[in-house]
Every structure is written in structure tokens, then in C-alpha cells.
Design an enzyme around this catalytic site. Structure first.
Site, PDB file in Angstrom:
ATOM      1  N   ASP A 273      80.306  -2.479  19.113  1.00  0.00           N
ATOM      2  CA  ASP A 273      80.051  -2.760  20.517  1.00  0.00           C
ATOM      3  C   ASP A 273      81.003  -3.887  20.949  1.00  0.00           C
ATOM      4  OD1 ASP A 273      76.953  -2.557  22.416  1.00  0.00           O
ATOM      5  OD2 ASP A 273      79.022  -2.805  23.059  1.00  0.00           O
TER       6      ASP A 273
HETATM    7  C1  GLC Z   1      78.717  -2.883  26.367  1.00  0.00           C
HETATM    8  C2  GLC Z   1      77.531  -2.047  25.950  1.00  0.00           C
HETATM    9  C3  GLC Z   1      77.904  -0.712  25.395  1.00  0.00           C
HETATM   10  C4  GLC Z   1      79.160  -0.212  26.078  1.00  0.00           C
HETATM   11  C5  GLC Z   1      80.293  -1.136  25.690  1.00  0.00           C
HETATM   12  C6  GLC Z   1      81.608  -0.749  26.381  1.00  0.00           C
HETATM   13  O1  GLC Z   1      78.527  -4.199  25.937  1.00  0.00           O
HETATM   14  O2  GLC Z   1      76.592  -2.639  25.053  1.00  0.00           O
HETATM   15  O3  GLC Z   1      76.783   0.160  25.583  1.00  0.00           O
HETATM   16  O4  GLC Z   1      79.431   1.107  25.674  1.00  0.00           O
HETATM   17  O5  GLC Z   1      80.005  -2.480  25.965  1.00  0.00           O
HETATM   18  O6  GLC Z   1      81.503  -0.947  27.749  1.00  0.00           O
END
Ligand code: GLC
Length: 726
Positions: free
Chosen positions: A271
């Protein structure tokens, strides 16, 4: 995931053999373009990173009016192909969770259709629209089971039940990926956020998760297993720590379970900044340590933290990791790029302009799905559907004319003024409309309520549009209260006090269940709209006018008060279950009933359905049998309508305490007034197996109750017992 052709695999090996460590770390690094902000850190030097080979993937590209996304993506791809040493194309990724530019309802709303075909179709449409903009990966489906509406991200998933979430996960993966990932109208799906993220402590975003192995395996893991069986290309670990070990470094769950037990061979994407945040978790003291922990746990791509780019060289030098471990991750990434067709035709996505017919057809689908996602929580028979109201309609509330809010969180490329509001849709009709917002979405100012009330005299109907702002749910949007924000309750109570017999219909927009028991008991109709997306207004008018009969169901239980949380149907009985005759020494509250305000599966229609008979066969079962269920359903109402029927089971005596209800199947039946028909549903006996006290799957002989009905409320279910033979 199918193996690559030998020549493709050899091409990958040749590339790996030719790569420098910087270039290998680059294939394991994803950096944001910044057209949309989805995390705390912002990247610098994107183009220089691509040129040097230090960046192998880009996220959050939306393009602009001047340079639309497809053009922007192609320019980024050109830099990678022509200005870097090895010319390896980029994966370009975005959170396409409920549509790209044409937004479908948020997932918690779409889940309420309980219709795998539609879930798959909307994902296929979203993939086609995103791919036409140059996108090759979406960070979706989110398949976190959530039973705590204080947490903001329940809106992105399919609700409280593992069976529904598993069906949803597989359907979305099929829709996003299709049969061939190289198809330029498909994108790689990334199921997230592994594992148990929906159970953060106190519903607070990013907080720790404390779950039993049983709950992790029985409730949270099934949807990821379903996504893997459906061939999901990627999986994203969650930000949280699970019992003290951050998921991004959790070798047991990522290596032994995910790659071992479940056989996941795809790419693991961290993440946003999560590898670097192992520092904040306090399990690493340097980026080299962060990189070591994550790589050893099988995380292939570092989204935004720079830990792989900056930490892998030191980790390698210190012997904490090996070149072979790095190569294995690079190999998985290049395999995905090959399967996406990027190494053969990197400009395929974004090359073709979608036809006007495709866009029109997608909009029509978005309108239909949005209409079917609406949940009629309450209604008085003679109030809806609104035929021609034959007089003025007062359209009040802060969400009556709020196009941007209709998008919900994660709006991707849908602009704030693109959705159609309720007011805009109503103004297309030959009805007399009076409009006032009355209050803002989230302020205590009540000064404009009198103006709204002044529109009431002589009105035939009041349509009150209330709820949350789009960004009061989604990521980093936990709420400790579940009430209407601002002064909306004051507006609603003033309208109800001054309506003097004028029917009041409330449309409630939210990313979660709200504690609206005080409202539900007073209004003439209450429609949960979640966030319906681009076609919000037309879809709501379709249902209010009766063009579409409401069929949506809630896949989360609605608590009466936040003090009931977590409230969900699949609870175990306890040794002192509450009940009407049970007396004081039972599992209950002194100040509230245990039951939710609205149970899982609740949703009314314009029909009036009665289950007249249940038949289950065979009644003596063996392990490989299929349980067949027939339910006689009668529509006693005055309108044609569609009923949804759930089939649950209850295992009254087993080697461990089992939930009061477990969902096994769902079906739908459409009946005209007075019509009675039989609905047939079935499920395999094998699904009745569970984990015994040693967490070993068992199918135990004995009685099983099979129950069918319109929602997870025991008193509304018909039941019949069957027996599993040893
Ligand atoms: C965010 C979210 C995740 C998302 C990623 C990219 O922090 O937790 O669900 O896909 O970053 O945007």
C-alpha cells in the site's frame, strides 16, 4: 495463473540478466504522478526516475484537459521505452473502484444487488473505460469484510458477510481482467487489503487489528481465496499491524498462507508508502531494514516509499537479502507486464477512442445499476411510487443538488460536476419543483431552515435529501458517531414538525449505515442511496416514480446506536443468549435491544411478499450432495416487484460453537400482484464444513437447519432440518 510461453519466459530471463541493481529495484518501485492524491507522500522526479530505470510503475495518472490521460500515459510510456536503457514499459495504475469516468454506485451500494453478473459487468465496463485512458492496473476489488461502520472504508467493499464478499471478489476480478489480460480493454486487478483490515481497533483507520485465527480464516480470508481462484493478478497487504506484525512484513500470512496454502503466484503491491512506514510501526530502524522485511515477506512492488530503491542495495550488501530474492520479485513483475501485453504492445491501452455508443450504453448501465442499488428501508404503501404528484414537490436538504457528492469516495476521473443530481433529474419532469438546501452538509448553521419550511404550504410531497459528504467515508474517514452531520437532524425534525400530513420521503446518502432510528419511525419513506455515482439523480427518480421497482438490499446491518457496534448477523449464540423469555442473566443491553435497526439483507419493495412454503431435499445428506431448496413466494402487493431470498444454515450442535446464521445462497424472483411461484436455490453440502477446535476443516455429521427468507432476521425465516450422515 497460467505459465508464460517459453520464449516470453526467456525474454524475461534475458532482461533480468542484463539489469543493474538500480534497474531491478526500479521494477519493484511504483511512483505517483500526482494527478490525484491518495497518500501522504508526494513523488518528485518521476520522469528522471523512469529514465534512470529507478521507476517501473506509475500510479495516479488522470491527465488533464490539455493532455488527456491516454496521451499522458503514452508520453510516460514513451519516456520509459525510448529514454531508459532497457526500455521496459510501465504499468500505469489507478484506483478504479466503482468506475473510471462513468461512476457506478459505490461498492457497498452495488453489493446490495446481490447479482454476480452485474458486478462483473460493471467491472468490465470500468476496465474498458480506464484502459482506453491508458490504465493497465486497478487497485480493486477491495474485499475487506467490515462489521464496524465507524471505519470509513466499508463503503469500498461488499459488507459484513464473507460469502457475499467472496462472490463479489471473484466477479470483480473476472470483470476487470477478462479471460486474457493482454486484451487492451482489460486491466490487472489487485485485491486488497490483505488481511483483516476491516476490523481495525475501534473502527479507527490504520489502527491495529486483533483477530482470532478462526475469524481470520473463516471471515476475512475467503474473499481473497475467491479472488485467487478467479485469477487475480495482484494482492495488496493492508497498512495495519495484525497482532503486532505489520501486514507488509507478515511472512506467515503473506508467504506461508497466501503464496503457500492459497498458491498465489501473482504480484504483491504494497500500500501507499507502507514499506517505509515499517519505521513508524517500530519494526525497522532504516529503509534497508524496511526493504529487507518486505522483500522477505514477498512484497514485490514498493508503492511510493522509496525503500526498495534506497534500501535494497544496503540490504544486499549486508547479506540481509539475496540477489535471487530480488530476481524472484522482478520475475513476477515482468511476468505480469508480459501477461498484460505491455512488452509486445505497450501503447495498446489508450490507442483507441471509445465509440459514442459504448459511452452511451455504459451510462445506461450505470443508471440501471444505481437504481437497483437503492435500498428502500421504510415506506408507507400509499406513498410510493410517486405517480404524478399532482402538485408541487419540495426538494430540500444539502444533498438535493450536490453532483460532486454523488460520486462517493474514489471518484477516479469523474469530475465534480459530471454526476446528475436529484434536483437536476427532477427538473427534467413536468412537475412543479420547489428547492432549498435548508442547511449545509456539515455546519451547525440553522438560519436557513425557516426559508426551507416556507416552501411547504400547499406542497404535495417533500423529498428530503440528507446524509454524509462523499469524503466522510473512504480512506482516512473513520467516524466515532454515525449520525447525520451538521444541523441536518434539526432540518429533518423541523420539516416533519411542519409537514402537517404532507408525505415526507427521505433519500439518505452515505458510505455507511447511519443511526437514523429517530428518522425511520417518522418519515413516510426512507431510501438509502449510498453514493449512486454518475447517474444518481435519474436512478433515484426512476425508483421514486416507479419506473424501476426498488430491489436493493443492505449487505451490512444498521446499528441503532454506535454502542451496538459491531453488530452483524453471523454472531455465535453465547451460553446465555438473549430472548424474549430469557430473563436478566443473558447477553443483552439494559438500554437497547440486541437487534440492529435494519438487519443484513433488509430492503423493501413496491410488492408485498409472503413466503408460503419451504422444501429442502434431500433431507439425509452425504458429503458430495447438493442441498436443493424450494421456496414458494407470493406477491400480495398491488405492484409487480422483485423479491430477494436468502438461504442460511444453522448448525445447532457442533464441536465448536457455530454462528446463529451462515449465508449459503441468494436468489431473486419477480412476481406480479397476486402471483405465486417457487424459487429454487441450492448449495453444496461441502460448504457446511468448518474449522474444528484445531482449525482443521471438518464436515461433521448431525442436524443442520436450512432457513430461507428475505433477510437475516430469524423470525422472518422458514426453516427445515436436514441431517448429514457420517
Ligand atoms: C491508498 C489506499 C489503497 C490505494 C492506494 C493507492 O492509501 O489504502 O487502497 O489503492 O493508496 O491509491
Amino acid at each position: 495463473m497460467h505459465a508464460l510461453a517459453p520464449q516470453a519466459a526467456q525474454r524475461i530471463e534475458r532482461l533480468i540478466a542484463a539489469m543493474t541493481l538500480t534497474e531491478k529495484a526500479g521494477q519493484l518501485s511504483m511512483r505517483a504522478a500526482g494527478d490525484v492524491v491518495t497518500g501522504p507522500a508526494q513523488a518528485q522526479g518521476l520522469l528522471s526516475g523512469i529514465r534512470s530505470g529507478a521507476v517501473g510503475h506509475v500510479l495516479n495518472v488522470l491527465g488533464s484537459e490539455v493532455s488527456p490521460s491516454a496521451q499522458t500515459c503514452h508520453e510516460l510510456q514513451r519516456v520509459a521505452l525510448e529514454e531508459s536503457r532497457l526500455g521496459i514499459p510501465l504499468i500505469i495504475a489507478l484506483d478504479v473502484t466503482h468506475g473510471y469516468r462513468t461512476l457506478f454506485p459505490v461498492c457497498l451500494g452495488e453489493a446490495g444487488l446481490l447479482d454476480e453478473a452485474t458486478w462483473e459487468l460493471s467491472a468490465r465496463e470500468a476496465a474498458a473505460e480506464a484502459a482506453a485512458a491508458g490504465i493497465s492496473m486497478t487497485f480493486a476489488p477491495m474485499v475487506d469484510v467490515s462489521r464496524d461502520p465507524r471505519w470509513g472504508r466499508g463503503v469500498e467493499g461488499a459488507g459484513e458477510d464473507p460469502w457475499v464478499t467472496s462472490q463479489f471478489a471473484a466477479a470483480k476480478v473476472r470483470g476487470f481482467q477478462g479471460r486474457d489480460l493482454a486484451n487492451p480493454q482489460q486491466v490487472a486487478a489487485v485485491a486488497k487489503h490483505y488481511l483483516g483490515y476491516g476490523a481495525v481497533t475501534a473502527g479507527r483507520e490504520y489502527a491495529s487489528v486483533e483477530l482470532s485465527q478462526r475469524t481470520l480464516l473463516e471471515v476475512h480470508l475467503p474473499a481473497f481465496a475467491a479472488a485467487i481462484r478467479a485469477g487475480v493478478a495482484g494482492i495488496m497487504p493492508g497498512f495495519h499491524d495484525l497482532a503486532g506484525c505489520p501486514m507488509t512484513a507478515h511472512r506467515h500470512w503473506l508467504i506461508e498462507q497466501l503464496r503457500g496454502e492459497l498458491g498465489f503466484k501473482g504480484v504483491m503491491v504494497s500500500d501507499y508508502n507502507a514499506i517505509g512506514e515499517l519505521l513508524q510501526h517500530g519494526v525497522a530502524a532504516s529503509l534497508a531494514e524496511c526493504a529487507t522485511l518486505a522483500l522477505r515477506a514477498g512484497v514485490d512492488i514498493d508503492m511510493m516509499s522509496g525503500a526498495y530503491e534506497q534500501g535494497l542495495p544496503e540490504a544486499l550488501e549486508r547479506g540481509w537479502i539475496t540477489e535471487a530474492q530480488i530476481d524472484a520479485a522482478v520475475r513476477r513483475v515482468l511476468t505480469l507486464k508480459t501477461r498484460l501485453g505491455l512488452l509486445d504492445d505497450p501503447y495498446a491501452r489508450g490507442r483507441d477512442i471509445e465509440s459514442p455508443e459504448a459511452i452511451t450504453s455504459r451510462r445506461a448501465l450505470a443508471r440501471e445499476v444505481a437504481a437497483r442499488s437503492l435500498v428502500l428501508l421504510r415506506h408507507r404503501e400509499d406513498v410510493l411510487p410517486l405517480a404524478d404528484p399532482g402538485g408541487p414537490i419540495c426538494v430540500l436538504g444539502p444533498l438535493a443538488d450536490a453532483p460532486a457528492q454523488m460520486r462517493g469516495p474514489w471518484p477516479a476521473a469523474c469530475g465534480p460536476n459530471e454526476p446528475i443530481s436529484v434536483l437536476q433529474a427532477l427538473r427534467e419532469l413536468p412537475w412543479e419543483i420547489r428547492h432549498a438546501s435548508g442547511v449545509d452538509l456539515d455546519s451547525e448553521d440553522t438560519s436557513r431552515i425557516p426559508d426551507a419550511l416556507s416552501l411547504l404550504p400547499g406542497a404535495r410531497t417533500v423529498l428530503l435529501c440528507l446524509g454524509e459528504a462523499a469524503l466522510m467515508s473512504g480512506e482516512a474517514a473513520s467516524r466515532a458517531r454515525l449520525d447525520l452531520p451538521g444541523a441536518q437532524r434539526q432540518l429533518a425534525e423541523a420539516v416533519l414538525d411542519h409537514a402537517h400530513g404532507i408525505p415526507v420521503i427521505v433519500v439518505l446518502f452515505s458510505g455507511r449505515p447511519l443511526t437514523v432510528g429517530w428518522l425511520a419511525g417518522r418519515v413516510d419513506a426512507l431510501l438509502a442511496a449510498w453514493f449512486p455515482g454518475s447517474q444518481a439523480g435519474p436512478a433515484i427518480v426512476d425508483v421514486l416514480s416507479g419506473r424501476v421497482s426498488p430491489v436493493g438490499r443492505t449487505t451490512v446491518s444498521w446499528p441503532r446506536e454506535v454502542g451496538q457496534v459491531p453488530v452483524f448477523f453471523a454472531q455465535r449464540p453465547s451460553g446465555r443468549p438473549a430472548g424474549p423469555q430469557a430473563g436478566p442473566f443473558t447477553s443483552r443491553y439494559l438500554d437497547l435491544p440486541n437487534e440492529p435497526l435494519f438487519p443484513f439483507g433488509h430492503g423493501e419493495s413496491y410488492g408485498s411478499f409472503k413466503l408460503t412454503r419451504l422444501r429442502v431435499a434431500p433431507t439425509v445428506l452425504r458429503a458430495h450432495d447438493i442441498v436443493e431448496v424450494w421456496v414458494e413466494v407470493l406477491n400480495e402487493g398491488r405492484h409487480p416487484a422483485e423479491e430477494t431470498i436468502f438461504v442460511f444454515t444453522r448448525d445447532p450442535v457442533a464441536s465448536v460453537a457455530r454462528p446463529l446464521l451462515e449465508l449459503r445462497a441468494v436468489g431473486h424472483i419477480t412476481l406480479k400482484p397476486g402471483e405465486q411461484e417457487s424459487l429454487h436455490l441450492s448449495f453444496p453440502v461441502s460448504t457446511l464444513s468448518f474449522l474444528d477446535s484445531t482449525l482443521t476443516p471438518v464436515l461433521e455429521p448431525g442436524e443442520i437447519e436450512v432457513l430461507a427468507g428475505p433477510c437475516a432476521q430469524r423470525s422472518r425465516l422458514l426453516g427445515q432440518s436436514v441431517r448429514i450422515l457420517p
